[in-house]
Design an enzyme around this catalytic site. Structure first.
Site, PDB file in Angstrom:
ATOM      1  N   HIS A 180      34.758  46.741  36.079  1.00  0.00           N
ATOM      2  CA  HIS A 180      35.898  47.281  36.842  1.00  0.00           C
ATOM      3  C   HIS A 180      36.502  46.203  37.760  1.00  0.00           C
ATOM      4  CE1 HIS A 180      38.069  50.541  39.085  1.00  0.00           C
ATOM      5  NE2 HIS A 180      37.978  49.657  40.062  1.00  0.00           N
ATOM      6  N   GLU A 181      35.655  45.601  38.576  1.00  0.00           N
ATOM      7  CA  GLU A 181      36.162  44.561  39.492  1.00  0.00           C
ATOM      8  C   GLU A 181      36.653  43.356  38.692  1.00  0.00           C
ATOM      9  OE1 GLU A 181      36.641  45.531  42.488  1.00  0.00           O
ATOM     10  OE2 GLU A 181      35.366  47.311  42.330  1.00  0.00           O
TER      11      GLU A 181
ATOM     12  N   GLU B 160      44.683  49.620  39.798  1.00  0.00           N
ATOM     13  CA  GLU B 160      43.664  50.499  39.200  1.00  0.00           C
ATOM     14  C   GLU B 160      43.880  50.659  37.700  1.00  0.00           C
ATOM     15  OE1 GLU B 160      40.719  51.983  40.416  1.00  0.00           O
ATOM     16  OE2 GLU B 160      41.143  50.467  41.917  1.00  0.00           O
TER      17      GLU B 160
HETATM   18 ZN    ZN Z   1      39.296  49.477  41.722  1.00  0.00          ZN
END
Ligand code: ZN
Length: 502
Positions: free
Chosen positions: A267-268, A297
């Protein structure tokens, strides 16, 4: 000093950009250090340094000089090159944003927020909503008032939404969430009748050293250049970018919960790939970094969920996982792991929820915020409304406010209108996948071959390189056309019908 000459004004803008960016860089390194490596006793000294640095940044952003400069540049916008025009536009908006709240109210609000974090933390610990309610009432009252300062023409909650995601409205969100609810609620119901995958093999001990090796490997697989991105440990994972050659990510390792660091790293890593893909020319200006929370996001969730939780990706990384954890994964297949990391089950806590039910958690917060700001829900009635909505949307009984309406820190931090952009990111990502596949063909074979770079190249071309040069809505629409929640609804329908053989 009044501005009369365009070249002087541009030179001053360049100077402000370079200075603000350098101070921002220094503050970013300090924050990163505070969250990852600094000893506890460092807080006081760092606090003093931060106060000095941030006052310089504030002065640069909100001074009378900046106001005059950005006014002059906006009057001469037609004579500016596109990059300076956008810089001046962002600086002008920032300056107005910082100065539109009367100073006494701004100070009073910050004093309130400073206390609020501690009050919320204790209330959460003691399952005592009543202890937090008066503070939350004050925060809501300030936000209703600020909404009028932000944009008096808009509905108050629309004005708040617009602060986090430019152009986002309740009208868009109502339609978006209604469409999602129509798909997710029946899916969750159908899944509840099916047998759940076995996840016991993921609850054994996975030594941290091995998890660290795996995180490095995952960064390599998704194409993060080790000369431009490193990983550290912190309580909550985050990404911190300085320019397109230097972006840091963090994760947290739990010995009995290896999937946490696996998916938070991906995710990061998605956030990092985004910032590393921004045009070189924007370094050292306000155009570097991402366009908005929603677009950011969309990228992190694209890598985490669309790529990272696909069968092809799990098959790709499984041999390495077995090499690092031979005993823990003995007798487990890649398909077992694929099913385990996609287990969908209604739950109480947003941050522990799965890809399918996540949006329902966001919808509940959205419904409550909307009513609080409209004045149709009293703060005292938040727990009852929260519990009612959890029952209605997720079918779960909330046993305590600690696991209910006190779980998130956002409201105590004054962030009202922030949650919806989380759900929006996932939906943006699904539509990007659709458009990408209409140009490149299905991405599953690329993932199976480990050619994540092909996907990143498309995202770089259509999303990443623009940084903050275009407005978020323009970036999305230029790449994907008008936003349509059907793509995300269809993506979820297809993925979970297959996974659970519905
Ligand atoms: Zn995030």
């Amino acid at each position: 000093m009044p501005y009369t000459n365009l070249n002087d004004a541009i030179a001053r803008l360049d100077e402000i950009e370079a200075t603000a960016s350098a101070y921002g860089h220094a503050m970013g390194v300090l924050s990163l250090d505070a969250a990852t490596a600094a000893p506890l006793g460092s807080a006081e000294g760092r606090g003093k340094t931060m106060a000095v640095l941030s006052s310089v940044i504030y002065e640069l952003a909100a001074s009378d000089d900046t106001r005059e400069l950005t006014k002059y540049l906006s009057d001469h916008a037609d004579e500016l090159d596109p990059v300076h025009r956008r810089q001046a536009e962002i600086r002008k908006k920032d300056c107005e944003q910082l100065t539109r709240i009367p100073q006494e109210e701004y100070v009073a609000y910050n004093v309130l927020l400073n206390k609020a974090e501690g009050i919320w933390r204790v209330a959460k610990q003691n399952n005592d909503f009543a202890a937090f309610a008066p503070t939350l009432s004050e925060i809501v009252a300030f936000n209703r008032k600020f909404a009028g300062y932000y944009d008096a023409e808009k509905e108050p909650y629309d004005a708040l939404l617009n602060e986090y995601e430019e152009g986002l409205t309740m009208q868009t969100l109502d339609a978006f969430f209604a469409r999602l609810r129509g798909v997710i609620v029946p899916l969750v119901h159908a899944i509840s009748e099916k047998e759940q995958p076995d996840t016991a093999f993921l609850e054994q001990s996975y030594p941290i050293e091995g998890q660290k090796k795996l995180a490095k490997y995952l960064m390599e697989v998704i194409g993060l250049d080790p000369n431009a991105c490193t990983i550290a440990e912190s309580e909550h994972p985050f990404t911190c970018g300085f320019n397109n050659k230097d972006v840091r990510i963090t994760t947290h390792y739990y010995e009995n919960h290896p999937t946490f660091s696996i998916f938070s790293t991906i995710h990061e890593g998605g956030h990092a790939l985004y910032e590393l893909g921004v045009e070189d020319a924007y370094n050292g200006t306000c155009l570097t970094g991402g366009a908005s929370m929603g677009i950011h996001e969309s990228q992190s969730r694209f890598y985490e969920n669309i790529i990272g939780r696909s069968l092809e990706f799990i098959e790709l990384i499984f041999p390495k996982m077995q090499e690092i954890f031979p005993e823990q994964l003995a007798g487990v297949t890649a398909y077992d792991l694929y099913r385990a990391v996609n287990k969908a089950q209604p739950s109480l806590v947003r941050t522990e929820s799965d890809e399918l039910t996540y949006a329902l958690h966001i919808m509940i917060r959205y419904e409550i915020e909307k009513q609080l700001i409209a004045g149709t829900l009293e703060v005292a009635d938040v727990p009852a409304e929260w519990n009612r909505l959890y029952k209605e949307y997720l079918g779960v009984d909330v046993p305590s406010d600690t696991q209910g309406c006190l779980q998130d820190s956002h409201w105590s931090g004054g962030s009202i209108g922030y949650f919806p952009s989380y759900a929006l990111g996932s939906a943006y990502g699904a539509q990007m996948k659709h458009v990408m596949e209409s140009e490149l063909g299905p991405i599953a074979p690329c993932i199976a071959r480990g050619e994540i770079g092909t996907i990143t190249a498309w995202l770089r071309e259509h999303i990443h390189r623009f940084g903050n040069f275009k407005k978020p809505a323009a970036i999305f629409e230029d790449a994907c056309g008008k936003f349509d929640p059907d793509y995300f609804a269809n993506y979820l329908q297809e993925k979970y019908s297959k996974l659970y053989e519905l």
